[in-house]
Design a protein around this motif. Structure first.
Motif, PDB file in Angstrom:
ATOM      1  N   ALA B 377       0.826  -1.212   0.000  1.00  0.00           N
ATOM      2  CA  ALA B 377       0.000   0.000   0.000  1.00  0.00           C
ATOM      3  C   ALA B 377       0.860   1.262   0.000  1.00  0.00           C
ATOM      4  O   ALA B 377       0.341   2.358  -0.143  1.00  0.00           O
ATOM      5  N   GLY B 378       2.164   1.118   0.160  1.00  0.00           N
ATOM      6  CA  GLY B 378       3.044   2.277   0.074  1.00  0.00           C
ATOM      7  C   GLY B 378       2.969   3.221   1.262  1.00  0.00           C
ATOM      8  O   GLY B 378       3.380   4.365   1.162  1.00  0.00           O
ATOM      9  N   GLN B 379       2.425   2.751   2.390  1.00  0.00           N
ATOM     10  CA  GLN B 379       2.337   3.602   3.573  1.00  0.00           C
ATOM     11  C   GLN B 379       3.457   3.204   4.541  1.00  0.00           C
ATOM     12  O   GLN B 379       3.392   2.145   5.150  1.00  0.00           O
ATOM     13  N   ILE B 380       4.442   4.075   4.663  1.00  0.00           N
ATOM     14  CA  ILE B 380       5.576   3.730   5.523  1.00  0.00           C
ATOM     15  C   ILE B 380       5.168   3.833   6.977  1.00  0.00           C
ATOM     16  O   ILE B 380       4.598   4.830   7.403  1.00  0.00           O
ATOM     17  N   SER B 381       5.455   2.780   7.731  1.00  0.00           N
ATOM     18  CA  SER B 381       5.137   2.843   9.149  1.00  0.00           C
ATOM     19  C   SER B 381       6.366   2.538   9.984  1.00  0.00           C
ATOM     20  O   SER B 381       7.033   1.533   9.786  1.00  0.00           O
ATOM     21  N   LEU B 382       6.655   3.426  10.910  1.00  0.00           N
ATOM     22  CA  LEU B 382       7.738   3.197  11.863  1.00  0.00           C
ATOM     23  C   LEU B 382       7.147   2.949  13.246  1.00  0.00           C
ATOM     24  O   LEU B 382       7.772   3.223  14.260  1.00  0.00           O
ATOM     25  N   ALA B 383       5.896   2.468  13.267  1.00  0.00           N
ATOM     26  CA  ALA B 383       5.232   2.303  14.561  1.00  0.00           C
ATOM     27  C   ALA B 383       4.602   0.923  14.700  1.00  0.00           C
ATOM     28  O   ALA B 383       3.759   0.717  15.556  1.00  0.00           O
ATOM     29  N   GLN B 384       5.007  -0.024  13.850  1.00  0.00           N
ATOM     30  CA  GLN B 384       4.305  -1.301  13.848  1.00  0.00           C
ATOM     31  C   GLN B 384       4.442  -2.033  15.185  1.00  0.00           C
ATOM     32  O   GLN B 384       3.523  -2.708  15.619  1.00  0.00           O
ATOM     33  N   PHE B 385       5.589  -1.864  15.839  1.00  0.00           N
ATOM     34  CA  PHE B 385       5.772  -2.582  17.100  1.00  0.00           C
ATOM     35  C   PHE B 385       4.968  -1.977  18.250  1.00  0.00           C
ATOM     36  O   PHE B 385       4.785  -2.617  19.276  1.00  0.00           O
ATOM     37  N   SER B 386       4.488  -0.753  18.085  1.00  0.00           N
ATOM     38  CA  SER B 386       3.611  -0.195  19.110  1.00  0.00           C
ATOM     39  C   SER B 386       2.332  -1.020  19.180  1.00  0.00           C
ATOM     40  O   SER B 386       1.797  -1.281  20.255  1.00  0.00           O
ATOM     41  N   PHE B 387       1.839  -1.434  18.008  1.00  0.00           N
ATOM     42  CA  PHE B 387       0.628  -2.251  17.983  1.00  0.00           C
ATOM     43  C   PHE B 387       0.914  -3.649  18.527  1.00  0.00           C
ATOM     44  O   PHE B 387       0.086  -4.250  19.193  1.00  0.00           O
ATOM     45  N   VAL B 388       2.105  -4.138  18.218  1.00  0.00           N
ATOM     46  CA  VAL B 388       2.524  -5.416  18.787  1.00  0.00           C
ATOM     47  C   VAL B 388       2.481  -5.320  20.312  1.00  0.00           C
ATOM     48  O   VAL B 388       1.979  -6.220  20.996  1.00  0.00           O
ATOM     49  N   GLY B 389       2.985  -4.197  20.814  1.00  0.00           N
ATOM     50  CA  GLY B 389       3.006  -3.994  22.262  1.00  0.00           C
ATOM     51  C   GLY B 389       1.607  -3.980  22.854  1.00  0.00           C
ATOM     52  O   GLY B 389       1.355  -4.578  23.908  1.00  0.00           O
ATOM     53  N   VAL B 390       0.678  -3.310  22.163  1.00  0.00           N
ATOM     54  CA  VAL B 390      -0.708  -3.271  22.651  1.00  0.00           C
ATOM     55  C   VAL B 390      -1.241  -4.688  22.792  1.00  0.00           C
ATOM     56  O   VAL B 390      -1.825  -5.055  23.825  1.00  0.00           O
ATOM     57  N   ALA B 409      -8.428 -12.539  25.260  1.00  0.00           N
ATOM     58  CA  ALA B 409      -7.401 -11.516  25.428  1.00  0.00           C
ATOM     59  C   ALA B 409      -6.858 -11.066  24.074  1.00  0.00           C
ATOM     60  O   ALA B 409      -6.650  -9.866  23.834  1.00  0.00           O
ATOM     61  N   VAL B 410      -6.652 -12.049  23.192  1.00  0.00           N
ATOM     62  CA  VAL B 410      -6.156 -11.709  21.854  1.00  0.00           C
ATOM     63  C   VAL B 410      -7.133 -10.783  21.148  1.00  0.00           C
ATOM     64  O   VAL B 410      -6.767  -9.759  20.577  1.00  0.00           O
ATOM     65  N   LEU B 411      -8.401 -11.161  21.251  1.00  0.00           N
ATOM     66  CA  LEU B 411      -9.443 -10.373  20.586  1.00  0.00           C
ATOM     67  C   LEU B 411      -9.460  -8.944  21.110  1.00  0.00           C
ATOM     68  O   LEU B 411      -9.502  -7.973  20.340  1.00  0.00           O
ATOM     69  N   ILE B 412      -9.418  -8.806  22.436  1.00  0.00           N
ATOM     70  CA  ILE B 412      -9.456  -7.465  23.022  1.00  0.00           C
ATOM     71  C   ILE B 412      -8.214  -6.668  22.608  1.00  0.00           C
ATOM     72  O   ILE B 412      -8.301  -5.483  22.291  1.00  0.00           O
ATOM     73  N   GLY B 413      -7.072  -7.344  22.575  1.00  0.00           N
ATOM     74  CA  GLY B 413      -5.857  -6.667  22.142  1.00  0.00           C
ATOM     75  C   GLY B 413      -6.001  -6.125  20.739  1.00  0.00           C
ATOM     76  O   GLY B 413      -5.632  -4.987  20.446  1.00  0.00           O
ATOM     77  N   MET B 414      -6.583  -6.943  19.866  1.00  0.00           N
ATOM     78  CA  MET B 414      -6.777  -6.506  18.489  1.00  0.00           C
ATOM     79  C   MET B 414      -7.746  -5.331  18.434  1.00  0.00           C
ATOM     80  O   MET B 414      -7.529  -4.363  17.701  1.00  0.00           O
ATOM     81  N   LEU B 415      -8.801  -5.422  19.232  1.00  0.00           N
ATOM     82  CA  LEU B 415      -9.794  -4.337  19.221  1.00  0.00           C
ATOM     83  C   LEU B 415      -9.194  -3.054  19.775  1.00  0.00           C
ATOM     84  O   LEU B 415      -9.510  -1.962  19.306  1.00  0.00           O
ATOM     85  N   PRO B 419      -8.469   1.479  17.315  1.00  0.00           N
ATOM     86  CA  PRO B 419      -8.595   2.949  17.359  1.00  0.00           C
ATOM     87  C   PRO B 419      -7.252   3.661  17.253  1.00  0.00           C
ATOM     88  O   PRO B 419      -7.160   4.732  16.652  1.00  0.00           O
ATOM     89  N   LEU B 420      -6.192   3.047  17.800  1.00  0.00           N
ATOM     90  CA  LEU B 420      -4.868   3.657  17.673  1.00  0.00           C
ATOM     91  C   LEU B 420      -4.436   3.684  16.208  1.00  0.00           C
ATOM     92  O   LEU B 420      -3.866   4.664  15.729  1.00  0.00           O
ATOM     93  N   ALA B 421      -4.745   2.582  15.517  1.00  0.00           N
ATOM     94  CA  ALA B 421      -4.410   2.533  14.098  1.00  0.00           C
ATOM     95  C   ALA B 421      -5.181   3.593  13.335  1.00  0.00           C
ATOM     96  O   ALA B 421      -4.672   4.176  12.377  1.00  0.00           O
ATOM     97  N   VAL B 422      -6.410   3.853  13.771  1.00  0.00           N
ATOM     98  CA  VAL B 422      -7.202   4.880  13.097  1.00  0.00           C
ATOM     99  C   VAL B 422      -6.524   6.247  13.251  1.00  0.00           C
ATOM    100  O   VAL B 422      -6.507   7.050  12.321  1.00  0.00           O
ATOM    101  N   VAL B 423      -5.933   6.491  14.420  1.00  0.00           N
ATOM    102  CA  VAL B 423      -5.215   7.763  14.604  1.00  0.00           C
ATOM    103  C   VAL B 423      -4.104   7.902  13.572  1.00  0.00           C
ATOM    104  O   VAL B 423      -3.984   8.919  12.893  1.00  0.00           O
ATOM    105  N   VAL B 424      -3.312   6.833  13.425  1.00  0.00           N
ATOM    106  CA  VAL B 424      -2.230   6.879  12.439  1.00  0.00           C
ATOM    107  C   VAL B 424      -2.809   6.972  11.031  1.00  0.00           C
ATOM    108  O   VAL B 424      -2.325   7.716  10.180  1.00  0.00           O
ATOM    109  N   GLY B 425      -3.882   6.207  10.802  1.00  0.00           N
ATOM    110  CA  GLY B 425      -4.517   6.220   9.487  1.00  0.00           C
ATOM    111  C   GLY B 425      -5.035   7.598   9.124  1.00  0.00           C
ATOM    112  O   GLY B 425      -4.891   8.050   7.986  1.00  0.00           O
ATOM    113  N   LEU B 426      -5.620   8.274  10.118  1.00  0.00           N
ATOM    114  CA  LEU B 426      -6.119   9.628   9.845  1.00  0.00           C
ATOM    115  C   LEU B 426      -4.955  10.550   9.504  1.00  0.00           C
ATOM    116  O   LEU B 426      -5.054  11.389   8.597  1.00  0.00           O
TER     117      LEU B 426
END
Lengths: 256, 683
Positions: B377-390, B409-415, B419-426
Motif C-alpha cells: 500500500a506504500g504507507q511507511i510505518s515506523l510504529a508497527q511494534f507499538s501495535f505489537v506492544g498493545v 485476550a487476543v481479541l481485546i488486544g486486536m480491538l 482505534p490507535l491505528a485509526v489515529v495513524v490512518g487519519l
C-alpha cells in the motif's frame, strides 16, 4: 455569446464558480455547461484557470462560491470518489497512471473502483466484457501486458482515456489530451474521441486543449477563459470571429 | 512570572542545541532533498570519535577539535554525499530506508570500533557556574553552548544570504538540472551542504553528550526532538527551525518544573514527539516534498533504458487476466511444500532452539503486516511494534492476572489496537512519504513514553508475564505445540494476504500507492481504504503481539520500543518489502540466533551487515527474496531436462555430457514453462 438554444439539458454544469487562492482569484464567477452527447471545449491561455475548473468539477478543489450540478442534482458537497462513482471521469494533464500495474490492470482497477462486485460470476464477466470493449475501442491490445509506467506519452494518454471510460462515465473531462502528442498521434486521438462519443450511452465530453485544430474540429461549443473569467462562449464559428478572443488567445492564427 | 525566568533561561541553553540540530537537518533537506533520519547517529558517531581522541587517547582539545571538525566530519559528510548521490530523485521511501540503514550502520559500527562499555564525555567548556541577575546560577558550559550555537546560526545565515554559495544553493534547490546548465556546480554545492550539516552534527554531538551521557541511542533520540522544530520551518526555513528549537527547549524546561508526578513526567518526555505529530498533521497538506523536479526527470531516465528492470517487475506485478492463475497455482504449491516442511521442523530441532525459531515465525507474522502496509500500500510505518506492544500487554493483563481466556485476550488486544491505528490512518490521509514516516515515528515515541512507560500498563522495567495459551482444551505450554500453533496461524494469514493481493484489494492497494489522486477520481474512497489497511495491519500486528508475549512469557516496554519498529522495517526491506517471502526472510534472520555457532562478536558484525544490506537493497522492493529466487532458478536450470525441440535437432539422444548447454536467457530467471512466475510470485 448565447449558448446554443437547441442544446440538450446539461449533464454537468458549473454555476458562478469562484475559487480564490489567498488574494489570487483563480476563477471568478465562471459558469459552464456540458450538454449530454456533445463535445465542448474549455480553452484559454496558460494560467487561465482551466485545470482549476476541472478540479472543481471533480471535487479536488473546494470552491469559494458557486455550485456544481450533475444531472440536475447539486453535487457541490460531494467528495471526489462519489463523483467518480456517479459518472464523472477525468484524465490528467500530467499523466497519473498506475505505473506499477499493467495496462489491462489499469483498466480493471478502474472498473472495480467505480462498480460493485467484479470478482466472481456475473460481475466478473461484466467487468471483462467492458474492459475488453475499451481495449478494443482504443486499440490497447498490443500493449495490454506492458507496465503503464513504461509507456510513451501518447500511449499513456490512451490508457488514461481507457481508464476513464471503464468507469462508464456520463461525462468525460479531458485535460489537454493532445499535449505531448505529435501530429499523427493527435489525429489518432481525434478519431478515437469521435468514436467514443458515438452511440446511445456515450458520455458527454469537456475538453481542455491548446491545439486549436483539434478543438475546432471536434467541438460543438467552446468556453474561453482568461485570468479566471469567461470572456466568450459559443460555437466554434462565433469564437473564431470574436475580437476579444482573438486578442487574448488566438492571436493572428487563422484557422481554416 | 519571575518563577519561570530561570526555566526560560535554562530552556534557551538546551533549545539552542536543538536549534543547531534542526538547522543541520533542514540544510541537507533543502539542498539535497534528503531528510537525514540518521542525523542523530552522525552526531553520536562524531561524539564517540571525539571521546576516543580526547578522553581515551588523551589528545588535547586544541588538537582533537580540529581533527574532528576539519577531518572526521568532512570525510563523514563526503561519504554520506557519495551514498546519496546515486539516489537523487528516487522516491521518498527509498531515501527514508537508506537513512534508516545509515542510522543502523552507524549504531552497529560504534561498538565495533569503540567498544560497548559505558562512558562519559568530558565537558568541552568549564562546568563552573556564575550568577546571572540576582540568584540564577548559570554554567559556563551552558553559556558557551548558547554562544557557539548562536554564532553558528548567524554564520550560516550570512553564508546563505551574502555569498555565492547561498545563491547557488537556492538554484540547486529550485531545479538541480537547470542549475547545472547555467554553470552552478551542483555536486559541489551538495558536497558543501553535507559537510556543513555533518559539521553541525559534530557540534551537537560534543555539546549534548557531556550532559546526556554518551550512549548510542540516547543521542539519536535527542536529535529526534529537533525534528519538530525542523517541521515547524516546513523543513526549508532555517531561521524558523532555529527559533523552533529554542521554543521547544523553553517549553520542555518549563514543563520539567511540574514533572515530579508520573503522568506529567510522561507528558513532558512525550512533548517533543507529541508536538512533532501534531505539527505534521496540522501543517499536513502544506508540507511540500523537496526535489520533485528532479524526481520526475530521474524516473524518466530510469524508465527509458529500463527494459531489463521493468521486464522483471512486469512479471511481478502482472496481476491481470489469465496470467496470474498460473502463478497462483505454482505459488500455492510452493507455499504448501514450505508449510509442510515448516510443520516438520520440530522433528529436526526438538530442543530449546525451537523456541528461538518460534520467535522467528512470530516475527515473520509481524513483518507480514509491514509488507502489506509499506510494500503493497506504500504507507511507511515506523510504529508497527507499538501495535505489537498493545497486543502483548493486553494478553498479559487479561490472560495473566485477570485469568481470562487467551483467545478473548487476543481479541481485546486486536480491538484496542484498532482505534490507535485509526489515529495513524487519519494522519496518513493528510501526509505521505517522508512526512508520514515522521508521523509514525512520533506516534511510536509517544506510545513509548505515555503508554508503555506506565507501570500499571507494562509493569515498568521488570515487565509483566504472559501465560502460554490454552485453547479448546489443548494446552500450548510445550514448545512443540506452541510452534505448530504459530506456524498454522502464520500460514493462514499468509494465504489470506496472498489471496488479497491477487484480487481487487491488491489492485486497490497498488493504485493507492501509485496515484491516490487518480484513484479517487475513479471512485476509490481514500479515507476508508487507508483506514481499513492501517487498522487491519495493526490488528494482525496486535495478534502477533499476543503470541509474542505468550512466547517470551515475560515482556517489558523495551521489547516494543521505537527501535524495534525501526529494526522491523530494516529487516523487511532486507527480505523484500513487496513479497510475502520477504517477511519470511525477516523472520529467518531473527531466528538465525538459533544457529549453534554464533558468538556475540558475530552478532555485531551481523547487525552491520544487515544495515549495509539495507542501504544496498533500498531500491529493490523484492529485496533478497528476489535474489534468492533468481539464484535458485539458476541452480535449478542446470538440472532441467532438455527441451524436446533441442533433442530433435540432434537427431538422437546424445549422452548428457556431450550436449552443449541449452540456450538460457540470462535476463529471465528460467525459460518459460518451468520457472516463469515462480520467482515473481513467491509472495
Amino acid at each position: 455569446m448565447s449558448p446554443d438554444p437547441l442544446a440538450p439539458d446539461p449533464v454537468l454544469s458549473a454555476e458562478d464558480v469562484s475559487v480564490k487562492f489567498g488574494g489570487l482569484s483563480a476563477l471568478a464567477n465562471v459558469s459552464l455547461q456540458v450538454p449530454s452527447g456533445r463535445i465542448v471545449a474549455l480553452i484559454g491561455p496558460n494560467g487561465a484557470g482551466k485545470t482549476t475548473m476541472f478540479n472543481v468539477l471533480t471535487g479536488l478543489q473546494e470552491t469559494t462560491t458557486g455550485r456544481v450540478r450533475f444531472n440536475g442534482a447539486d453535487i457541490s458537497g460531494w467528495p471526489t470518489y462519489r463523483r467518480g462513482r456517479a459518472g464523472i471521469a477525468r484524465t490528467f494533464q500530467r499523466l497519473a497512471l498506475f505505473t506499477r500495474l499493467s495496462v489491462s490492470d489499469n483498466l480493471v482497477a478502474s472498473w472495480e473502483s467505480s462498480h460493485r462486485g467484479g470478482v466472481f460470476g456475473r460481475g466478473r464477466s461484466l467487468r471483462q466484457e467492458r474492459v475488453h470493449q475499451v481495449m478494443e475501442l482504443l486499440n490497447l491490445w498490443p500493449i495490454a501486458d506492458r507496465l503503464a509506467g513504461e509507456l510513451s506519452t501518447g500511449q499513456g494518454r490512451m490508457v488514461e482515456l481507457g481508464r476513464a471510460l471503464c468507469t462508464d462515465p456520463h461525462v468525460l473531462l479531458l485535460d489537454e489530451p493532445g499535449s505531448g502528442l505529435d501530429v499523427k498521434e493527435t489525429a489518432a486521438f481525434c478519431d478515437v474521441l469521435r468514436t467514443v462519443v458515438r452511440g446511445p450511452s456515450a458520455p458527454a465530453v469537456l475538453l481542455v486543449e491548446h491545439d486549436m485544430t483539434l478543438v475546432m474540429e471536434v467541438c460543438s461549443a467552446l468556453t474561453v477563459l482568461d485570468f479566471g473569467k469567461v470572456i466568450a462562449c459559443g460555437s466554434p464559428e462565433e469564437i473564431r470571429n470574436d475580437e476579444l478572443v482573438r486578442a487574448a488567445y488566438l492571436g493572428d492564427v487563422s484557422v481554416a | 512570572m519571575s518563577a519561570f525566568y530561570p526555566f526560560i533561561v535554562i530552556g534557551l541553553f538546551t533549545g539552542s542545541v536543538y536549534g543547531l540540530a534542526a538547522m543541520g537537518v533542514v540544510l541537507t533537506y533543502k539542498t539535497v532533498g534528503v531528510f537525514n533520519l540518521a542525523y542523530g547517529a552522525v552526531a553520536m558517531f562524531c561524539a564517540y570519535t571525539y571521546w576516543e581522541l580526547h578522553d581515551h587517547w588523551g589528545i588535547t582539545a586544541w588538537l582533537a577539535m580540529p581533527i574532528l571538525f576539519l577531518v572526521v566530519a568532512p570525510i563523514l559528510g563526503l561519504i554520506l554525499e557519495g551514498l546519496y548521490r546515486p539516489l537523487a530523485g528516487l522516491s521518498a521511501e527509498v531515501l527514508i530506508v537508506v537513512s534508516l540503514g545509515i542510522l543502523a550502520a552507524l549504531g552497529a559500527l560504534v561498538p565495533i570500533i569503540y567498544g560497548s562499555q559505558d562512558r562519559q564525555l568530558q565537558a568541552i567548556f568549564p562546568t563552573k557556574t556564575f550568577v546571572l541577575g540576582s540568584h540564577l546560577h548559570v554554567g559556563y558550559d551552558q553559556m558557551g553552548t548558547l554562544v557557539v550555537s548562536l554564532s553558528m546560526a548567524a554564520l550560516l545565515w550570512a553564508l546563505l544570504r551574502h555569498t555565492k554559495f547561498g545563491t547557488s544553493t537556492r538554484a540547486v534547490v529550485d531545479n538541480p538540472d537547470l542549475a547545472d546548465m547555467i554553470g552552478v556546480h551542483g555536486d559541489n554545492v551538495r558536497r558543501a551542504a553535507w559537510i556543513l550539516s555533518t559539521f553541525f552534527a559534530a557540534l551537537v554531538g560534543i555539546m549534548i553528550s557531556p550532559r546526556q551521557g554518551l550512549d548510542i541511542y540516547q543521542l539519536v533520540l535527542v536529535v529526534i526532538y529537533c525534528f519538530a522544530p525542523a517541521v515547524l520551518g516546513r523543513l526549508v526555513s532555517l531561521p524558523l527551525a532555529y527559533i523552533g528549537g529554542l521554543i521547544l527547549g523553553i517549553i520542555g524546561s518549563i514543563l520539567s518544573k511540574y514533572s515530579n508526578s508520573g503522568t506529567v513526567a510522561n507528558l513532558e518526555a512525550a512533548f517533543p514527539y507529541l508536538s512533532l505529530f501534531v505539527l505534521l498533521v496540522v501543517l499536513g497538506p502544506r508540507l511540500k516534498e523537496v526535489g520533485t523536479a528532479t524526481r520526475r526527470l530521474a524516473v524518466a531516465a530510469v524508465a527509458a533504458p529500463g527494459k531489463k528492470k521493468s521486464g522483471a517487475s512486469a512479471t511481478l506485478f502482472a496481476i491481470g487476466q489469465g496470467r496470474w492463475r498460473v502463478g497462483v497455482d505454482r505459488n500455492l504449491t510452493l507455499g504448501l511444500v514450505g508449510f509442510v516442511l515448516a510443520i516438520l521442523v520440530p522433528l529436526a530441532v526438538p530442543g530449546p532452539r525451537l523456541l528461538i525459531i518460534i520467535g522467528g515465525v512470530i516475527y515473520a507474522l509481524i513483518a507480514l503486516t509491514l509488507v502489506v502496509l509499506t510494500g503493497w500500500a506504500g504507507q511507511i510505518s515506523l510504529a508497527q511494534f507499538s501495535f505489537v506492544g498493545v497486543g502483548a500487554f493486553t494478553a498479559g493483563h487479561l490472560a495473566g492476572s485477570h485469568g481470562q481466556h487467551f483467545l478473548f485476550a487476543v481479541l481485546i488486544g486486536m480491538l484496542l489496537s484498532a482505534p490507535l491505528a485509526v489515529v495513524v490512518g487519519l494522519a496518513s490521509l493528510r501526509l505521505s512519504g517522508l512526512y508520514l514516516a515522521l508521523a509514525t515515528l512520533a506516534f511510536a515515541l509517544v506510545m513509548d513514553t505515555i503508554v508503555f512507560n506506565r507501570t500499571d500498563v507494562s509493569g515498568g522495567l521488570t515487565g509483566i508475564s504472559v501465560p502460554r495459551p490454552q485453547i479448546f482444551g489443548i494446552s500450548f505450554t510445550g514448545r512443540i505445540a506452541l510452534y505448530e500453533l504459530v506456524v498454522v496461524i502464520f500460514g493462514l494469514i499468509a494465504v489470506a494476504a496472498y489471496a488479497l493481493r491477487a484480487g481487487p484489494m491488491g489492485r486497490r492497494l497498488h493504485i493507492l500507492r501509485d496515484s491516490p489522486l487518480a484513484a479517487s477520481t475513479l471512485g476509490v474512497n481514500l479515507t476508508v481504504t487507508k483506514l481499513v489497511v492501517f487498522t487491519a495491519c495493526a490488528m494482525v500486528a496486535a495478534l502477533g503481539g499476543s503470541f509474542y508475549g505468550a512466547w517470551t512469557q515475560a515482556i517489558t516496554p523495551l521489547d516494543f520500543m521505537w527501535t524495534a519498529s525501526l529494526e522491523l522495517l530494516l529487516l523487511v526491506v532486507l527480505g523484500g518489502r513487496a513479497v510475502i517471502s520477504g517477511a519470511i526472510i525477516a523472520g529467518s534472520v531473527v531466528a538465525t540466533q538459533a544457529l549453534p555457532f554464533i558468538p556475540v562478536e558475530v552478532n555485531k558484525i551481523l547487525a552491520l551487515t544487515i544495515a549495509l544490506g539495507v542501504i544496498g537493497l533500498a531500491q529493490e522492493p523484492e529485496g533478497t527474496a528476489r535474489m534468492t529466487a533468481r539464484q535458485t532458478m539458476h541452480v535449478l536450470a542446470v538440472m532441467k531436462p532438455l527441451p524436446k525441440r533441442y533433442r530433435n535437432t540432434l537427431g538422437l539422444p546424445a549422452p548428457s555430457g556431450a550436449v552443449p548447454d541449452p540456450p538460457v536467457d540470462r535476463r529471465v530467471p528460467a525459460p518459460a514453462g518451468s520457472g516463469e512466475g515462480v520467482s515473481s510470485h513467491v509472495a
